[in-house]
Write a protein that holds these residues in place. Structure first.
Motif, PDB file in Angstrom:
ATOM      1  N   VAL A  53       0.890  -0.990   0.036  1.00  0.00           N
ATOM      2  CA  VAL A  53       0.002   0.191   0.016  1.00  0.00           C
ATOM      3  C   VAL A  53       1.010   1.304  -0.071  1.00  0.00           C
ATOM      4  CG1 VAL A  53      -1.950  -1.028   1.052  1.00  0.00           C
ATOM      5  CG2 VAL A  53      -0.321  -0.280   2.502  1.00  0.00           C
ATOM      6  N   ALA A  54       0.146   2.331  -0.483  1.00  0.00           N
ATOM      7  CA  ALA A  54       0.855   3.698  -0.718  1.00  0.00           C
ATOM      8  C   ALA A  54       0.934   4.402   0.777  1.00  0.00           C
ATOM      9  CB  ALA A  54       0.392   4.568  -1.208  1.00  0.00           C
ATOM     10  N   ARG A  55       0.168   4.143   1.707  1.00  0.00           N
ATOM     11  CA  ARG A  55       0.134   4.750   3.145  1.00  0.00           C
ATOM     12  C   ARG A  55       0.124   3.715   4.164  1.00  0.00           C
ATOM     13  NH1 ARG A  55       1.487   8.051   0.050  1.00  0.00           N
ATOM     14  NH2 ARG A  55       0.837  10.056  -0.502  1.00  0.00           N
ATOM     15  N   PRO A  56       0.713   3.741   5.254  1.00  0.00           N
ATOM     16  CA  PRO A  56       0.849   2.794   6.300  1.00  0.00           C
ATOM     17  C   PRO A  56      -0.569   2.316   6.671  1.00  0.00           C
ATOM     18  CG  PRO A  56       2.358   4.258   6.677  1.00  0.00           C
ATOM     19  CD  PRO A  56       1.623   5.090   5.617  1.00  0.00           C
ATOM     20  N   GLY A  57      -1.487   3.297   6.871  1.00  0.00           N
ATOM     21  CA  GLY A  57      -2.907   3.039   7.334  1.00  0.00           C
ATOM     22  C   GLY A  57      -3.770   2.483   6.310  1.00  0.00           C
ATOM     23  N   MET A  58      -3.446   2.246   5.017  1.00  0.00           N
ATOM     24  CA  MET A  58      -4.253   1.696   4.119  1.00  0.00           C
ATOM     25  C   MET A  58      -4.220   0.177   4.024  1.00  0.00           C
ATOM     26  SD  MET A  58      -3.632   3.868   0.618  1.00  0.00           S
ATOM     27  CE  MET A  58      -4.633   2.752  -0.260  1.00  0.00           C
ATOM     28  N   VAL A  82     -15.543 -11.324 -12.174  1.00  0.00           N
ATOM     29  CA  VAL A  82     -15.768 -10.102 -11.979  1.00  0.00           C
ATOM     30  C   VAL A  82     -14.805  -9.732 -10.726  1.00  0.00           C
ATOM     31  CG1 VAL A  82     -17.137  -8.206 -10.889  1.00  0.00           C
ATOM     32  CG2 VAL A  82     -18.245  -9.998 -12.337  1.00  0.00           C
ATOM     33  N   MET A  83     -14.302  -8.603 -10.742  1.00  0.00           N
ATOM     34  CA  MET A  83     -12.953  -8.321  -9.720  1.00  0.00           C
ATOM     35  C   MET A  83     -13.636  -7.310  -8.709  1.00  0.00           C
ATOM     36  SD  MET A  83     -10.522 -10.186 -10.604  1.00  0.00           S
ATOM     37  CE  MET A  83      -9.037  -9.482  -9.629  1.00  0.00           C
ATOM     38  N   GLN A  84     -13.182  -7.438  -7.418  1.00  0.00           N
ATOM     39  CA  GLN A  84     -13.600  -6.498  -6.515  1.00  0.00           C
ATOM     40  C   GLN A  84     -12.457  -6.233  -5.669  1.00  0.00           C
ATOM     41  OE1 GLN A  84     -13.758  -7.389  -2.858  1.00  0.00           O
ATOM     42  NE2 GLN A  84     -14.868  -5.311  -2.338  1.00  0.00           N
ATOM     43  N   ILE A  85     -12.619  -4.897  -5.085  1.00  0.00           N
ATOM     44  CA  ILE A  85     -11.485  -4.518  -4.100  1.00  0.00           C
ATOM     45  C   ILE A  85     -12.072  -4.060  -2.797  1.00  0.00           C
ATOM     46  CG2 ILE A  85      -9.814  -2.751  -3.927  1.00  0.00           C
ATOM     47  CD1 ILE A  85      -9.010  -2.745  -6.669  1.00  0.00           C
ATOM     48  N   THR A  86     -11.518  -4.392  -1.800  1.00  0.00           N
ATOM     49  CA  THR A  86     -12.058  -3.802  -0.716  1.00  0.00           C
ATOM     50  C   THR A  86     -10.961  -2.937  -0.378  1.00  0.00           C
ATOM     51  OG1 THR A  86     -13.392  -5.497   0.156  1.00  0.00           O
ATOM     52  CG2 THR A  86     -12.463  -4.065   2.141  1.00  0.00           C
ATOM     53  N   ALA A  87     -11.166  -1.394  -0.024  1.00  0.00           N
ATOM     54  CA  ALA A  87     -10.315  -0.559   0.250  1.00  0.00           C
ATOM     55  C   ALA A  87     -10.537   0.171   1.671  1.00  0.00           C
ATOM     56  CB  ALA A  87      -9.926   0.697  -0.735  1.00  0.00           C
ATOM     57  N   LEU A  88      -9.490   0.119   2.639  1.00  0.00           N
ATOM     58  CA  LEU A  88      -9.584   0.530   3.852  1.00  0.00           C
ATOM     59  C   LEU A  88      -8.724   1.661   4.448  1.00  0.00           C
ATOM     60  CD1 LEU A  88     -10.662  -2.794   5.502  1.00  0.00           C
ATOM     61  CD2 LEU A  88     -12.276  -1.432   4.487  1.00  0.00           C
ATOM     62  N   ASN A  89      -9.036   2.368   5.299  1.00  0.00           N
ATOM     63  CA  ASN A  89      -8.095   3.605   6.142  1.00  0.00           C
ATOM     64  C   ASN A  89      -8.392   3.304   7.370  1.00  0.00           C
ATOM     65  OD1 ASN A  89      -6.831   5.671   7.002  1.00  0.00           O
ATOM     66  ND2 ASN A  89      -8.145   7.177   5.894  1.00  0.00           N
TER      67      ASN A  89
END
Length: 758
Positions: free
Chosen positions: A665-670, A687-694
């Motif tokens: 990830v680009a940021r430690p909290g991601m 189908v592709m899916q992404i879960t993105a979290l902060n």
């Protein structure tokens, strides 16, 4: 009570004349995998309630046939014999596949669970716990939110028997002594009504069995008396009277005493026990120093006075079941308990509690006995889970061992496993604002063959926030791992994470989050978040502080629900409950079990606003979010936002997807999770899916990059179907995440020419 006498009398005679249910099956039972009809309960054979017998003046020992017979009527092993015979030879036993676990089948039956804790649920005056869970209004709320399964927690009678009276549970009803529902929680008819109401709302009921131990109930007391094959239920060894000098004295008023390490070693040297085990769960100096205890002298049914040494992985009141005794009495007891829940009560699934400790074996001289990851545990789990599948149910295991142990047990055992792998890691990510350890646990799980679809991803339950990190601290303690720009051993990694959690969650919150022995931290999800936000006291949490706590709570819900597998949460999560002040449970935590502070009473429907305690006596805890009806009327409440989150989960079928990447990830909290859904696009590709979290309380901008992302695919936010970008030729795209933000992204490929898809 002679087994060889064909002219049976007493309970045995009553058993023999029980009528069998008709064996004819309906059209639906032919068309669909059939479950056995509900079994006939043995209530008429139990001879009344234990609570009505405490004043009986007769002697309570092995020389009194009436006392022995009374114990037999209470015994789980006797129930198991009756219940098993009602299913034996029935065609329903052959209609379901049972050999292999099937996680996706289990998840397809029910994928969002409410985990209840009986003694903490507040009810209407005079209403039982089970009656409260059978309320159609509650199930309407669950159905609206997206919950389709309720795990009741243990509701059968637990604790022990001393003389003609009973003693209370020593471990939250996980020391079962009967197949009968504890009257404190309701009765069997109410339980069956609850399963019917659940079915009417497209839900199921999940019960518990405890294959590793019982309480000190009738079965254990009969075992102490050397009655028939009851000693075969347990890991217990008779010590000859001439060797009683090796045993400690049992203080007045107690029936057993824990062995110290010197006594354990002496008995092992004399060949009576296998000695030290790999670890002592719930270790506490002067209370539990080893896994062995010695009984006081007990008069047997043959008039012989005996003393026994017995094994207990957990507390002294939880004698361990022996799965490889020649009588197979322990196996019969556990299987009978499972059949009672599935066949009589109508449950659809079972949790196998602490099922990783079913085999023990002496190791080489000087080494602890082999007690974790033992092949007998795998074999026993296969038998249990196979029987559950054979009668149409599924099972999940609560197994806090290494990832390899979870994988190997899951090959033939339970269909699902509790996610002890990532649970402490996502708490660590929130506590530190850095997902590095979480990414390591996720990747390691995939690499070792434990896919997330096979896991139950949970928020808070009745137990502590476990931080033992068994995988890193035991089997891999000497292996090297990349962490914090260097290399550390598994033992160093575990110690570092435990230290981070202890400092972040208990030092600023010394009055409301407490360390629990060496296992973890007693806290609720809301009190954990409060500590990460710097609150030193519960009173410091004001109205303005609720929104960020709720947002962080929803972030953790997104992590657990927006990946394959089951998502589980409790009433403490739904209502945003804080811990109970320690002085209100001082008597319960006096011996070191600090978990009682996190088990405060809660009122799901707001039906008892004036009550200060649950019917079981648990003090009411503070709720940050309010009861469910109020939340469902507010558009920005925790329950309403969770409802939207679970609607996205259901729409795209993430529960049965395949996790393919945990990218850097680009940021430690991601944190970024990449999945392939079972659905296919117009190109015939998954189908592709992404879960993105902060995991931080600050907005961040970054780039998501994964070789799994198809170039030139359009990225759409599933919350509102807005396009947020396009994957470039380097398999990446930019993203913005709000504080504690969570986004569910769908990738739509451009339509390919026929030759490109070939």
């Amino acid at each position: 009570m002679n087994d060889e006498n064909p002219e049976l009398t007493g309970p045995d005679a009553e058993e023999e004349i029980l009528e069998r249910d008709p064996s004819e099956i309906t059209y639906d039972e032919q068309l669909y995998p059939a479950r056995p009809r509900r079994l006939r309960p043995r209530a008429n054979l139990r001879g009344g309630s234990l609570r009505r017998s405490f004043s009986d003046p007769r002697s309570a020992n092995g020389l009194n046939p009436a006392y022995v017979e009374w114990l037999v009527r209470q015994a789980m092993l006797k129930d198991a014999d009756v219940l098993s015979r009602q299913l034996s030879g029935q065609p329903s036993m052959w209609r379901n596949p049972y050999a292999r676990p099937d996680a996706r089948r289990a998840v397809g039956i029910s994928d969002v669970w409410f985990t209840a804790y009986p003694i903490s649920i507040m009810t209407r005056p005079g209403e039982s716990f089970l009656a409260a869970l059978a309320e159609p209004e509650l199930w309407e709320a669950f159905q609206a939110i997206g919950i389709n399964g309720v795990h009741t927690g243990p509701v059968k009678r637990a604790g022990g028997i001393v003389g003609w009276g009973e003693t209370p549970s020593v471990d939250g009803h996980f020391d079962r002594i009967s197949t009968e529902i504890d009257p404190a929680f309701g009765d069997e008819d109410t339980f069956r009504r609850m399963t019917d109401v659940a079915e009417e709302h497209d839900g199921i009921i999940i019960d518990d069995i405890v294959p590793g131990h019982t309480g000190k109930g009738a079965d254990f007391r009969l075992a102490e008396m050397a009655f028939k094959d009851y000693p075969g239920i347990y890991h217990m060894v008779e010590i000859p009277e001439e060797e009683w000098g090796l045993l400690p004295e049992v203080p007045a008023g107690r029936d057993s005493v824990n062995l110290d390490s010197a006594t354990e070693a002496a008995l092992a040297e004399h060949g009576y026990i296998i000695g030290e085990l790999q670890r002592v769960i719930f270790y506490q100096p002067g209370v539990k120093e080893t896994n062995w205890s010695a009984t006081a002298p007990v008069i047997g049914v043959d008039g012989v006075t005996r003393r026994w040494v017995y094994l207990h992985y957990f507390k002294e009141g939880q004698p361990s079941v022996n799965w490889l005794d020649p009588t197979f009495a322990g196996m019969r007891l556990v299987i009978g308990d499972a059949l009672h829940s599935l066949g009589d009560l109508g449950t659809s699934a079972l949790r196998l509690d602490a099922n990783g400790f079913l085999g023990v074996e002496k190791s080489a001289e000087g080494l602890p006995a082999w007690s974790e990851g033992h092949p007998l545990s795998h074999a026993a789990n296969q038998i249990i889970a196979g029987m559950v599948r054979k009668v149409g149910g599924f099972s999940f295991q609560e197994l806090n061992l290494t990832i390899e142990d979870i994988r190997d047990t899951s090959v033939v055992g339970a269909d699902l496993s509790y996610d002890f792998i990532n649970r402490p890691a996502y708490h660590h990510a929130l506590a530190t604002g850095d997902t590095e350890f979480l990414r390591l646990t996720l990747r390691t799980s995939l690499e070792l063959g434990v896919e997330p679809v096979s896991l139950v991803h949970g928020l808070q339950n009745h137990d502590e926030l476990t931080y033992e990190l068994v995988h890193w601290a035991t089997l891999h303690k000497d292996d090297l791992f990349s962490y914090k720009n260097g290399e550390v051993t598994g033992a160093e990694l575990a110690e570092s994470v435990r230290s981070d959690l202890t400092v972040a969650l208990t030092e600023p919150a010394a009055d409301y989050n407490l360390v629990f022995t060496t296992n973890g931290i007693a806290c609720t999800t809301a009190s954990l978040i409060a500590a990460t936000r710097g609150h030193e006291t519960l009173e410091s949490i004001g109205d303005d502080d609720v929104a960020p706590i709720r947002d962080a709570h929803l972030l953790l819900a997104a992590f657990n629900s927006w990946q394959p597998g089951v998502f589980a949460l409790s009433g403490w999560d739904l209502l945003g409950m804080l811990t109970v002040p320690r002085d209100e449970v001082a008597d319960l935590i006096a011996e070191g079990d600090t978990r009682w502070i996190e088990r405060g009473a809660l009122d799901l429907l707001g039906q008892s606003p004036e009550a200060t305690k649950s019917p079981s006596g648990m003090p009411r805890a503070r709720s940050l979010y309010g009861p469910l009806p109020e939340q469902l009327a507010e558009p920005d409440s925790f329950a309403q936002r969770l409802r939207a989150m679970l609607a996205v989960r259901a729409k795209y079928g993430i529960a049965t997807a395949t996790q393919v990447d945990i990218p850097n990830v680009a940021r430690p909290g991601m944190l970024v999770l990449v999945h392939e859904l079972l659905d296919f696009d117009e190109n015939g590709l998954p189908v592709m899916q992404i879960t993105a979290l902060n995991f931080t309380d600050e907005a961040i901008e970054g780039t998501i990059h994964s070789e799994s992302l198809p170039p030139r695919a359009t990225v759409t936010d599933a919350a509102d179907d807005t396009e947020i970008g396009v994957v470039d030729d380097l398999h990446s795209f930019p993203i913005t995440l709000e504080p504690y933000g969570a986004r569910f992204l769908i990738l739509r490929r451009e339509e390919l020419e026929p030759e490109e898809t070939a």
